[in-house]
Enzyme design. Sequence first.
Site, mmCIF file in Angstrom:
data_model
loop_
_atom_site.group_PDB
_atom_site.id
_atom_site.type_symbol
_atom_site.label_atom_id
_atom_site.label_comp_id
_atom_site.label_asym_id
_atom_site.label_seq_id
_atom_site.Cartn_x
_atom_site.Cartn_y
_atom_site.Cartn_z
ATOM 1 N N GLY A 152 -8.455 -7.273 4.496
ATOM 2 C CA GLY A 152 -9.265 -7.371 5.696
ATOM 3 C C GLY A 152 -8.618 -8.091 6.860
ATOM 4 N N ARG A 190 3.570 -48.512 -10.989
ATOM 5 C CA ARG A 190 3.633 -49.337 -9.773
ATOM 6 C C ARG A 190 3.083 -50.732 -10.077
ATOM 7 N NH1 ARG A 190 1.337 -43.932 -7.251
ATOM 8 N NH2 ARG A 190 0.299 -44.146 -9.249
ATOM 9 N N TYR A 222 13.446 -34.478 -14.985
ATOM 10 C CA TYR A 222 11.993 -34.518 -15.162
ATOM 11 C C TYR A 222 11.300 -34.623 -13.810
ATOM 12 C CZ TYR A 222 12.207 -39.595 -14.331
ATOM 13 O OH TYR A 222 12.409 -40.825 -13.760
ATOM 14 N N GLY A 240 11.829 -40.915 -4.670
ATOM 15 C CA GLY A 240 10.525 -41.245 -4.094
ATOM 16 C C GLY A 240 10.327 -40.415 -2.838
ATOM 17 N N THR A 241 9.876 -39.178 -3.026
ATOM 18 C CA THR A 241 9.889 -38.222 -1.914
ATOM 19 C C THR A 241 8.791 -38.471 -0.888
ATOM 20 O OG1 THR A 241 8.697 -36.700 -3.378
ATOM 21 C CG2 THR A 241 11.084 -36.405 -3.171
ATOM 22 N N ASN A 242 7.817 -39.327 -1.189
ATOM 23 C CA ASN A 242 6.833 -39.663 -0.155
ATOM 24 C C ASN A 242 7.518 -40.419 0.978
ATOM 25 O OD1 ASN A 242 4.994 -38.539 -1.897
ATOM 26 N ND2 ASN A 242 4.109 -40.475 -2.566
ATOM 27 N N ASP A 243 8.185 -41.536 0.640
ATOM 28 C CA ASP A 243 8.889 -42.311 1.665
ATOM 29 C C ASP A 243 10.100 -41.563 2.201
ATOM 30 O OD1 ASP A 243 7.266 -44.449 1.986
ATOM 31 O OD2 ASP A 243 8.434 -45.861 0.794
ATOM 32 N N ARG A 297 -3.348 -1.279 -6.279
ATOM 33 C CA ARG A 297 -2.493 -2.460 -6.211
ATOM 34 C C ARG A 297 -2.813 -3.325 -7.415
ATOM 35 N NH1 ARG A 297 -5.704 -4.651 -0.899
ATOM 36 N NH2 ARG A 297 -7.700 -5.046 -1.917
ATOM 37 N N LYS A 330 0.830 -1.202 0.000
ATOM 38 C CA LYS A 330 0.000 0.000 0.000
ATOM 39 C C LYS A 330 0.868 1.258 0.000
ATOM 40 C CE LYS A 330 -3.708 -0.446 2.207
ATOM 41 N NZ LYS A 330 -4.645 -0.721 3.325
ATOM 42 N N SER A 383 15.348 -42.033 -9.394
ATOM 43 C CA SER A 383 14.048 -41.386 -9.287
ATOM 44 C C SER A 383 13.772 -41.195 -7.805
ATOM 45 C CB SER A 383 12.959 -42.246 -9.932
ATOM 46 O OG SER A 383 11.712 -41.591 -9.826
ATOM 47 N N ARG A 411 -3.541 2.943 8.526
ATOM 48 C CA ARG A 411 -3.906 1.729 7.805
ATOM 49 C C ARG A 411 -2.697 0.821 7.650
ATOM 50 N NH1 ARG A 411 -6.931 3.372 2.396
ATOM 51 N NH2 ARG A 411 -7.998 1.384 2.709
ATOM 52 N N GLU A 436 14.725 -43.353 -1.900
ATOM 53 C CA GLU A 436 13.663 -43.079 -0.923
ATOM 54 C C GLU A 436 14.092 -43.378 0.500
ATOM 55 O OE1 GLU A 436 10.331 -45.724 -1.702
ATOM 56 O OE2 GLU A 436 11.669 -47.066 -2.796
ATOM 57 N N ARG A 466 8.483 -49.643 -11.689
ATOM 58 C CA ARG A 466 9.021 -49.999 -10.375
ATOM 59 C C ARG A 466 8.646 -51.442 -10.062
ATOM 60 N NH1 ARG A 466 6.853 -46.833 -5.199
ATOM 61 N NH2 ARG A 466 5.072 -48.228 -5.502
ATOM 62 N N CYS A 519 9.358 -38.898 -8.538
ATOM 63 C CA CYS A 519 8.085 -39.557 -8.814
ATOM 64 C C CYS A 519 7.138 -39.526 -7.617
ATOM 65 C CB CYS A 519 8.302 -41.001 -9.269
ATOM 66 S SG CYS A 519 9.128 -42.039 -8.052
ATOM 67 N N HIS A 572 -15.777 -8.096 1.273
ATOM 68 C CA HIS A 572 -14.768 -8.966 1.869
ATOM 69 C C HIS A 572 -14.876 -10.383 1.319
ATOM 70 C CE1 HIS A 572 -13.473 -11.899 4.966
ATOM 71 N NE2 HIS A 572 -12.444 -11.081 5.090
ATOM 72 N N MET A 595 -5.741 -7.353 8.499
ATOM 73 C CA MET A 595 -5.107 -6.499 9.506
ATOM 74 C C MET A 595 -5.930 -5.231 9.680
ATOM 75 S SD MET A 595 -1.081 -7.177 8.775
ATOM 76 C CE MET A 595 -1.213 -6.677 7.070
#
Length: 878
Positions: free
Chosen positions: A100, A569, A850, A764-767, A333, A22, A762, A91, A743, A624, A830, A449, A102
């Site tokens: 809205g 899988r 990738y 395996g970011t979940n595990d 803005r 602002k 590859s 303000r 993983e 896999r 993956c 709002h 703050m």
Amino acid sequence: MAKYVYDFTEGNKNQKDLLGGKGANLAEMTNLGLPVPPGFTITTEACRHYLAEGAVPDGLDQEVAKHLSALETVMGRKLGQADDPLLVSVRSGAKFSMPGMMETVLNIGLNDESVHGLAKQAGDNERFAWDSYRRLIQMFGKTVLGIDGDLFERALDALKGERQDTELGAAELQRLVETYKGIVRERTGRDFPTDPREQMRLAVMAVFDSWNAPRAILYRRQERIPADLGTAVNVMAMVFGNYGDDSGTGVAFTRDPGSGRRGVYGDYLQNAQGEDVVAGIRNTIPLQELERIDKHSYDELLGIMEALENHYRDLCDIEFTIERGKLWMLQTRVGKRTAAAAFRIATQLVDQGLITMDEAVMRVTGDQLAQLMFPRFDEGADRKRIAKGMNASPGAAVGRVVFSSERAVELAGQGEDVILVRRETNPDDLAGMIAARGVLTSRGGKTSHAAVVARGMGKTCVCGAEELDVDTAGKRFVAPGGVVVSEGDVLSIDGTTGEVFLGEVAVVDSAVVEYFEGAEPADDLVRAVDRIMRHADGVRRLGVRANADTPQDAARSRRFGAEGIGLCRTEHMFLGDRRQLVEELVLASTAEERRSALDKLEPLQKSDFIGIFQAMEGAPVTIRLIDPPLHEFLPDIVDLSVKIATSRDVTDKDHRLLAAVKRLHEQNPMLGLRGVRLGLVIPGLFAMQVRAIAQAAAEVPGARPEIMIPLVASVQELEAVREEAVRILAETGVEALIGTMIEVPRAALTAGRIAEAAEFFSFGTNDLTQMAWGFSRDDVEASFFSRYLELGIFGVSPFETLDREGVGRLVEIAVREGRAARPDLHLGICGEHGGDPDSVHFCHEVGLDYVSCSPFRIPVARLESGRAALSGGDSDTR
């Protein structure tokens, strides 16, 4: 000494970090010569110091006094002087818009003496002066003194009855002021502060404090706004829209923030101050009506709107006040917009020559694209329309009606879809708006709002449905024709048309999904999506693959733009009728029985792979080998034990199964006999799968299989499996890359060694996330993640967006050491993070080749890969 206060003439629009959005834009408009009331900005640095130390920085009070004195000189009157008072507004204004969330306090400087001076200043307009005074006490009481705002609202409602607030006379408003002062005295134990400078000082502190108000924290978490930015404070000379019918206040957009179409869009309210518009306490009139009321101001406003849009090269959101025929700009803005508007506006600006296609790609986000892929109501379905309001934020939302934010949160937590119905929303309703599928209000316009916040969140919203008589206390509303809708009834709202339907309306695929499925672009929105997607594909470096386990998913992923499969899988192929064959494998007591079971599974696996290779048409397919523990394919131990204990139809196989289940039972199976360990412990299992892959590839011209060994923690594990796989591939004459899924943290930390035996990684970011954090995802997300989010331990769930500091560090180590050992190592991801916008940017930054994600997230990953390539290292995905 540090400088903590800047006059509006000193800043510019590029100083949002210091002056907030602002303040930076007020300075920019001042520099452009637009009619901005004079004032000054207290920086975000002052706020951060105050929040950290509990006191304002040294020298701030003196700087404020100096700038206030300069403002008094410019205005020719002093703050709160009895006979001719200067009044100011205080303000908030953070770097990122938080509508809205703050605090704002108007009319600072009024007291029992200066109210008479204000009346004389306004031409003996006593009504205006007392109206301004009651507004100050009401806003100050709620914002600064922490008094329940409903106490003031109830007093106002009791006084006006069925009338509008503009119909109250001066004497009535004077009595209301005394009532408000009594509320302050009763609730705080002290009188309303009458010293104008004390009012301003306390208001500034309140704005600082509001940065950490619960609703502001919740909004930042929802919008992923960093918690350490702080807010600036803007002190501005008051201009008044509540003088009478020759005055007013409004909000304007240079384009429709709902659709993106060009035209005159906004709301105007005569005889009002700015908070009246966004609060929705009186229904506004369309901005076009201002031409009839005050053509001079209207024409001037249109000229300023065009100038601002050309200057900012984007949709601008503008707040203005008209004081007795004089137009004043209070804020501008870059405006929040719906997903559809974002795509349309980006391409429109390209066509106008204001931005490039590179910039157009950066003006939209993957989250917005995902919103455009949500279903829409089926126009041919049976539906009973009961009302129509303003189409404030598009989409199709169906759910059970609730009338409070608390109830919305409660039911949503139980898995229910809900529609939050209110007369009008206020910032305290934010939690309910987040929880609800859609928001419906009977008051307010497109700049209320509810509308502004819903658009920012991509939440379906219908505002200003005046036909509805909403009774929040009675938990019901009445629609035309006497239709009564009570809490718990099902409602469908269409944020694109503003229509409200009783009951559940069927939905169909969006036009954008139909486009990704292969349909020709059907309208200007889909054509805009097509242009931006084509450009994003042309500039991105990251490839995008799909997580797909069936030929149907593979074919859809190709239509959605996948360049291969990054995760197929194989365990999903052992379910249904094939579960029986897995039971035979587990129960095998001899090598011959095991071979027999594997021989039955092999042609089925081969058939699956043929279908997938055919669907992918020569694109790479990463398969896999079986990963989960074998007990997942067997009957539940409790169910089987009960059957054996109570049934007369128990067979020898049941007893053998129970013995096998007990033998395979593990206290923590996800850290037990699974992945590569299964292939090493059960002879022939992985060999059968590799043989099925090779035979399928041999039958499909151009097939490009990649064999992924899961859960490897040691290079020796990979070497043992790889040796057998290479032998089988050689027998069939099929070429395939052999790699592993990273993983396990140890695999990431020893990636240099593992890369000697792997042609690709590859992630395996979940595990990897579960093991790095020590979380069992199935157990912890429902039990304590909400508390961790409340405490700020998480900004967002690490299963939703990749944890850069921990898990990301493991990925960086593996990338660096893996490529050092094998420069041509292929790298991908993956896990579910492959379709998350912020995580896609991380993958680009660390040099992956990738990302792979579910079919419906492929367009999102394609777009964000393009944005990552254009971002120059800026990973902000908002």
